[in-house]
Scaffold this motif. Structure first.
Motif, mmCIF file in Angstrom:
data_model
loop_
_atom_site.group_PDB
_atom_site.id
_atom_site.type_symbol
_atom_site.label_atom_id
_atom_site.label_comp_id
_atom_site.label_asym_id
_atom_site.label_seq_id
_atom_site.Cartn_x
_atom_site.Cartn_y
_atom_site.Cartn_z
ATOM 1 N N GLY A 5 0.858 -1.249 -0.146
ATOM 2 C CA GLY A 5 0.239 -0.161 -0.062
ATOM 3 C C GLY A 5 0.767 1.274 0.043
ATOM 4 N N ILE A 6 1.941 1.041 0.009
ATOM 5 C CA ILE A 6 2.952 2.335 0.181
ATOM 6 C C ILE A 6 3.898 2.312 -1.128
ATOM 7 N N VAL A 7 4.517 3.631 -1.542
ATOM 8 C CA VAL A 7 5.611 3.725 -2.429
ATOM 9 C C VAL A 7 6.831 3.549 -1.568
ATOM 10 N N ALA A 8 8.072 3.215 -2.172
ATOM 11 C CA ALA A 8 9.306 3.011 -1.216
ATOM 12 C C ALA A 8 9.388 3.924 -0.538
ATOM 13 N N PRO A 9 9.922 3.846 0.798
ATOM 14 C CA PRO A 9 9.900 4.924 1.965
ATOM 15 C C PRO A 9 11.008 5.844 1.821
ATOM 16 N N TYR A 10 11.829 5.681 0.742
ATOM 17 C CA TYR A 10 12.774 6.776 0.503
ATOM 18 C C TYR A 10 12.004 7.969 -0.285
ATOM 19 N N ILE A 11 10.606 7.756 -0.447
ATOM 20 C CA ILE A 11 9.875 8.888 -0.718
ATOM 21 C C ILE A 11 8.627 9.136 0.037
ATOM 22 N N LEU A 12 8.773 10.205 0.648
ATOM 23 C CA LEU A 12 7.637 10.608 1.889
ATOM 24 C C LEU A 12 7.012 11.690 1.464
ATOM 25 N N GLY A 13 5.815 12.142 2.292
ATOM 26 C CA GLY A 13 5.340 13.370 2.228
ATOM 27 C C GLY A 13 5.462 14.105 3.541
ATOM 28 N N GLU A 14 5.723 15.440 3.451
ATOM 29 C CA GLU A 14 5.643 16.225 4.580
ATOM 30 C C GLU A 14 4.475 17.160 4.917
ATOM 31 N N ASP A 15 4.097 16.951 5.940
ATOM 32 C CA ASP A 15 2.859 17.863 6.313
ATOM 33 C C ASP A 15 2.899 19.416 6.549
ATOM 34 N N ASP A 16 1.922 19.866 6.677
ATOM 35 C CA ASP A 16 2.155 21.292 7.074
ATOM 36 C C ASP A 16 1.948 22.039 8.529
ATOM 37 N N ASP A 17 2.259 20.899 9.430
ATOM 38 C CA ASP A 17 1.965 21.347 10.990
ATOM 39 C C ASP A 17 3.476 21.852 11.183
ATOM 40 N N ALA A 18 3.299 22.425 12.617
ATOM 41 C CA ALA A 18 4.559 23.036 13.136
ATOM 42 C C ALA A 18 5.790 22.329 13.003
ATOM 43 N N ALA A 19 5.599 20.946 13.129
ATOM 44 C CA ALA A 19 6.501 20.088 13.230
ATOM 45 C C ALA A 19 7.106 19.363 11.876
ATOM 46 N N SER A 20 6.435 19.722 10.887
ATOM 47 C CA SER A 20 6.674 19.043 9.483
ATOM 48 C C SER A 20 6.735 17.649 9.592
#
Length: 832
Positions: free
Chosen positions: A431-446
């Protein structure tokens, strides 16, 4: 008629940017070239060429002025150690003018290796003409020559200095200049009020041989001032450059459009911590290679068809359609960021869309950033055959996709697609792409998020199994498991997950193990630490590479488990990860710190295992415990010794001698027992400290030591000493070599923690002082220094190498030192 150059050119001092020059590399001591050119750019802007600089100069503390100074220095390849060279100044200004939309068809460059007053008068004439056909941006340089004490008739060179010429008086034989270091010609303080200066230009005496100069001495001119006369030092004119720019480059011209910047070869751009805004359209067979901190911002069309590299900092574009980064290969590495910007308009663009073009994740990775909350549709890659991949990963590379609208919008209003079908697309496993590609959220902690991919939505957040629904003891092996609370692994338990995301939760189990990923060779196993902790007996990645992302939660991400793995770890993300368990016997392979801070803690063994640790651009390895493997610190990476020990060899990357390359950084307090090679920068760190080297230690001529005094004390004060109120070094091996005679170790003095430098008026500087810098405990070794900012009007510093101790000594002057006295003091500081 242009404005009067004398009254319309600002006086800028190269060492005054920020407090005590702290806003420039090396405190601006070697920044005469860019400073002189920046003065000229401000004068051009005052005459209507507003694309090259602000109209008004608001002082050295103005962020806009600091930015311009840094950018110009980066383009000119100015080094904090060796300054600027004529080829770098020529190519750098050509690039800057082109970026501003002033192409080679709009100016004529004239240069000479031995300018005289007549040449300068000819070049500057349009600037004071009643009916000018051009406006001239000019500089000239002098070389400092002194009479040799050993070779009759020979003059030795000890560097040079670049100046901003304003006007020439041929009848009087003088030129009026703005001097970026006024005390170099006159016995005056280095203040803006000391400009402009009017100096005499005269022919050099005949019969002398000038070091490394091809012509007889009488073919050269010199600057003559009262301060220089009788001093035995000659300021010989040895370079001059003049750009005669057409008035048609004025933005106020009817029908004005910026010229196209044609790039047919790889174009290396170092923004040196600033932002270079390119207003020109770009085209050609070449590509952009962005290096150094800061941003290269493209605001016009880009039709380049060559390779592009974001080697550090940010390559950004405000274009909302087409190919904002050209049509061929794009690579992000060294933490480089490829950024799309929008003011709210919908962005529909292609990246690396040409035939066979790919998006390459370099060996130290980077990011793709969609700024703002607007709509995005981004398509990556030029392969559509169903076979060739469009996203290529180099070993150790990581890519973070950063949607400005947050992860909730990725795949909806902000979409990132990959071109083609089949193998052109990212592979989905569990269910995921290779974990060397991730997303980063816009919360204060990224915070980090695992990603999935579909042809209809592109990249989007992957579904996870929450610990609130399934206990860690019951989790299936194919789950992407999210821990948001406290999870205790049963005694002897060995749960396995496809990927693990810790969102502030805690996993415990004193005799338990956690398996992440397939454990198979050639695979990548993903762990996201968005705060929280893992405190089990072991954490295993098996034969797979372990990829660990850490968000910026103030250092709360901790792993107190022995890490098992044979393919190493790759650490990335903006946060701090602490490893505190002994992994000496369980973890091998290369440890890559691609971003953030990795703290090697613990009280025994090695938290980083037995392998080499590679600290990449802008990343930090903090050693509070023990690191047994080799440590290699790349450009702008930091090895921070926080009381710990590195027992393996240490290598610190070189500071640039003909570029603004920052070099690797070593700082703090601790022990390095392996063979050490330092070509970069040694700093104090947050607090003063003592670094002890017990093995063979070499500091090359590229290395710099920045001494930082934290309090106005010296060796004689109770409770003071090396490593307490100033940073110092101790060497225990007889194989200690700090610089060489021809390539000395550079010493810089940093007074930023105090209320001023020695000329600031504090009574402390009215008495002599001594500080112990380096101690050779083995009574063996070598020391060749070059003191950069050692002389002041109130006195001067010097280094003394005596009885295997290197001391820094301050000698106050009975009265303000004259220019000759300061020159001699600086010369002494540059010799052993």
């Amino acid at each position: 008629m242009w404005k009067d150059p004398i009254t319309s050119t600002p006086s800028i001092i190269q060492t005054d940017f920020g407090p005590y020059g702290q806003s420039l590399p090396g405190d601006g001591e070697a920044y005469c070239g860019p400073t002189s050119m920046v003065m000229g750019l401000y004068w051009l802007s005052a005459n209507g060429f507003t694309q090259v600089a602000p109209v008004v100069y608001n002082g050295e503390d103005d962020p806009v002025a600091i930015n311009l100074e840094r950018v110009v220095a980066g383009l000119m390849r100015t080094s904090s150690e060796s300054g600027s060279f004529v080829d770098g100044m020529t190519s750098g200004m050509a690039d800057y003018l082109s970026a501003c939309g002033i192409g080679p068809d709009l100016y004529q460059l004239t240069s000479t290796s031995n300018p005289d007053l007549a040449w300068l008068a000819d070049q500057l004439a349009p600037n004071v003409s009643e009916s000018p056909q051009t406006i001239v941006l000019a500089n000239f340089a002098v070389g400092w020559f002194s009479v040799s004490q050993t070779t009759k008739g020979y003059m030795e060179n000890s560097g040079g200095h670049v100046l901003a010429p304003l006007t020439v008086n041929l009848t009087g034989g003088t030129i009026t200049i703005n001097n970026a270091f006024p005390a170099s010609f006159e016995n005056v303080p280095n203040l803006p009020s000391s400009n402009p200066q009017t100096v005499q230009i005269a022919q050099m005496p005949s019969g002398w041989t000038l070091e490394n100069q091809p012509l007889p001495s009488e073919d050269y001119s010199q600057v003559v001032t009262d301060a220089l006369t009788g001093w035995g030092v000659y300021a010989v004119l040895w370079q001059g450059q003049a750009w005669a720019i057409s008035p048609s480059a004025l933005p106020s011209t009817s029908g004005y459009e910026p010229s196209t910047w044609t790039i047919n070869q790889p174009k290396v751009i170092n923004t040196n911590g600033g932002t270079l805004t390119v207003v020109a359209p770009i085209s050609g067979l070449g590509g952009l290679h962005k290096y150094g901190e800061g941003t290269l911002l493209l605001t016009n069309t880009n039709q380049l068809i060559g390779h592009n590299t974001v080697g550090a900092g940010t390559l950004a574009s405000t274009r909302t359609s087409g190919t904002p980064f050209g049509s061929f290969r794009v690579m992000v590495t060294n933490g480089g960021i490829l950024e799309l910007r929008s003011d709210g308009a919908t962005v529909d663009v292609q990246i690396a869309s040409g035939s066979l073009a790919t998006f390459v994740i370099g060996p130290t990775g980077g990011a793709l950033q969609l700024s703002g909350s607007g709509n995005y549709r981004v398509v990556i890659g030029g392969n559509d055959d169903g076979t060739l991949t469009n996203i290529v990963r180099n070993p150790g590379g990581t890519l973070v996709i950063v949607p400005g609208g947050g992860m909730a919008q990725l795949g909806l209003t902000q979409q990132v697609f990959v071109a083609g079908t089949g193998a052109n697309l990212p592979i989905i496993t569990n269910g995921i792409v290779a974990p060397y590609i991730l997303g980063e959220d816009d919360d204060a902690a990224s915070s980090g998020k695992f990603l999935t991919y579909s042809p209809s939505e592109g990249f989007a957040s992957a579904a996870t199994v929450s610990s609130t629904d399934v206990s860690i003891n019951d989790v299936p092996a194919d789950a992407v498991y999210e821990v948001v609370d406290s999870q205790a692994v049963e005694s002897g338990g060995v749960p396995q997950v496809a990927a693990l995301e810790v969102n502030g939760g805690a996993i415990t189990g004193g005799d338990a193990s956690i398996l992440v990923g397939s454990q198979a060779s050639g695979d990548a196993a993903g762990l996201i630490m968005n705060g929280g902790s893992i405190a089990t007996a072991s954490l295993s990645f098996g034969a797979a590479e372990g990829l660990i992302y850490t968000n910026a939660t103030g250092g709360s991400s901790q792993i107190a488990a022995a890490i098992e793995g044979s393919a190493g770890l790759t650490i990335f993300g903006p946060g701090t990860l602490t490893l505190s368990a002994d992994s000496s016997d369980t973890l091998s392979g290369l440890i890559r710190v691609n971003g953030g801070t990795l703290i090697a803690g613990g009280t025994g063994g090695s938290a980083t295992g037995a392998g080499e640790v590679l600290v990449s651009y802008a990343a930090t390895l903090e050693v509070a415990g023990t690191v047994t493997g080799a440590v290699v610190v790349g450009e702008s990476g930091t090895l921070f010794m926080n009381g710990g020990t590195v027992s393996g060899p240490v290598t610190i990357a070189a500071t640039g001698t003909d570029t603004p390359a920052p070099g690797g950084i070593l700082q703090g307090s601790g022990t390095i027992s392996g063979t050490t090679s330092i070509s970069g920068i040694i700093q104090s760190g947050p607090q003063a400290g003592l670094i002890t080297f017990t093995g063979e230690t070499t500091m090359t001529g590229d290395a710099s030591f920045y001494w930082r005094l934290q309090k106005l004390v010296d060796d004689a004060d109770p409770g003071a000493g090396p490593g307490i109120y100033w940073n110092a070094l101790q060497f225990n091996s007889p194989d200690t070599n700090l610089g060489t005679k021809n390539a000395p170790l550079w010493l810089f003095l940093d007074f930023s923690a105090l209320d001023g430098d020695p000329d600031g008026g504090n009574a402390f500087w009215k008495k002599p002082h001594t500080w112990t810098l380096f101690t050779y405990a083995a009574d063996a070794g070598d020391f060749w220094p070059a003191g950069e900012n050692f002389s002041y009007q109130s006195g001067s510093f010097n280094t003394v190498f005596d009885n295997w101790v290197v001391s820094l000594q301050w000698k106050p002057a009975a009265s303000p030192q004259s220019l000759p006295e300061r020159w001699r003091a600086n010369a002494r500081a540059r010799s052993r």
